[in-house]
Design a protein around this motif. Structure first.
Motif: not given
Length: 393
Positions: A85, A96, A98, A129, A133, A143, A146, A148, A182, A192, A362
């Motif tokens: 992600i 966002v 995937g 997110v 997911n 996943p 993550i 960012v 999250l 993350v 990702a």
């Protein structure tokens, strides 16, 4: 206790070595991977069994001869189990995606950024997110992390944003805010990572953009530089198979390099920065495209002579809306190259357009999984050679 820790570390290193070998050369047998990695056949067999059980690898089912003994079953990276992600938290938009382990975009969604308040922005990212997911798990994918991307300079280890002027952020501890958001949504506990958006985009082009290795999904030859042209201007730099971020995470802040002494005032407080000529606001002014194309060419020429990259990728909203901008800049670099009688680097647009930073975020997850760890302080394990650890007595 130390030996047990060393064994786990070496196993992680060796697993990543085998995964990288198969990304570069799909279809290798266990015997061939042992020969390529320097690991014993028994170690490779054990690790391959674990990777098969964990869903990272698949077997083709057809035995072939590889010249190293009896026919062996080819192995491949399995793209049907794990996914990645990626998020771009931009100045005006949140995107966002995937992404498969091959770099295929399986899900993409964007919406306007509702607030630049750090807590509210991270809550919005967490909500999107969670949606991604749900889409991925509904397709049978898990996943594994993550990533960012943010428009500013940051410390990726702590997740603190040092300086993001176009968001109005200084010294913001964004990673703890996001992980808390999250957790509030009961998201799975996966790694993350946060990094500058242009850094993320550079990794995406490097990991998924093709190259000389295998099927084009194993990281290309560097150095590679990604230049992002949007409200701000930034760059991500891949050197020696890793991101070059600088001592304080501020490498690549090219939007605040001075191109004109005593030029127009920039948002950072300096005068004559690249952003005041190439930023989106400047390009919308009368004659801004021609001026911006000229200064972008100067900027790319300076990056070329500083880092000598094989490839410079240019992306961002401005390049999508104004394709002439890249052409003007490319013509300028070629003119400089002709004057110096030197071949210019490849200059091209991003392969994934506006999704480049999110796809790159990702890719950062996969990049961290695939790069061998430091076995000892100051010693880097080769990405192509494994490490054997003596067994416990």
């Amino acid at each position: 206790m130390t030996t047990t820790g060393d064994q786990q570390l070496v196993k992680r290193i060796n697993r990543s070595v085998l995964l990288r070998l198969l990304r570069a050369q799909p279809g290798l047998s266990r015997a061939r991977m042992a020969a390529e990695s320097g690991l014993t056949k028994s170690t490779v067999s054990l690790l391959v069994r674990e990777l098969l059980d964990d869903g990272w690898l698949s077997e083709s089912g057809t035995a072939v001869s590889d010249g190293l003994g009896r026919p062996s079953t080819p192995l491949h990276i399995n793209v049907d189990v794990h996914a990645l992600i990626g998020v771009e938290l931009a100045v005006e938009t949140v995107r966002v995606v995937g992404v498969s382990l091959r770099g295929d975009v399986l899900h993409a969604y964007e919406e306007p950024l509702l607030s630049t308040d750090p807590r509210r922005a991270c809550a919005q990212v967490a909500r999107l997110v969670a949606q991604a997911n749900s889409v991925l798990t509904g397709s049978g994918l898990r996943p594994v992390g993550i990533g960012v991307g943010l428009p500013g300079a940051m410390d990726d280890a702590s997740g603190m944003v040092h300086f993001a002027p176009n968001l109005g952020w200084r010294k913001v501890h964004a990673l703890p805010l996001l992980t808390a958001a999250l957790a509030d949504l009961d998201m799975p506990n996966v790694p993350v990572q946060m990094q500058n958006e242009a850094d993320m985009a550079a990794l995406g082009e490097y990991e998924f953009g093709g190259g000389d290795e295998g099927d084009g999904h194993g990281g290309g030859d560097g150095p590679l530089i990604f230049v992002s042209c949007d409200v701000g201007v930034g760059a991500g730099i891949v050197l020696n198979d890793r991101l070059f971020t600088g001592a304080q995470g501020m490498a690549g802040e090219i939007g605040h390099t001075v191109l004109q002494v005593d030029g127009p005032l920039c948002s950072c407080g300096r005068a004559g920065c690249a952003e005041v000529f190439i930023g989106a606001r400047a390009l919308r002014q009368p004659g801004g495209l021609i001026i911006g194309g000229h200064y972008l060419g100067v900027l790319l020429q300076n990056l070329w002579t500083t880092f000598n990259p094989r490839t410079i990728v240019v992306g961002g909203k401005s390049c999508g809306e104004l394709p002439q901008l890249l052409q003007l800049a490319t013509d300028s670099v070629h003119a400089y190259a002709a004057l110096a009688d030197m071949p210019p680097p490849e200059i091209r647009a991003s392969r994934t357009g506006l999704l480049a930073p999110a796809v790159g975020a990702a890719a950062m997850v996969l990049h961290r999984i695939l790069r061998p760890l430091h076995a000892r302080a100051g010693t880097t394990v080769s990405a192509r050679r494994g490490v054997e650890l003596a067994p416990l007595n």
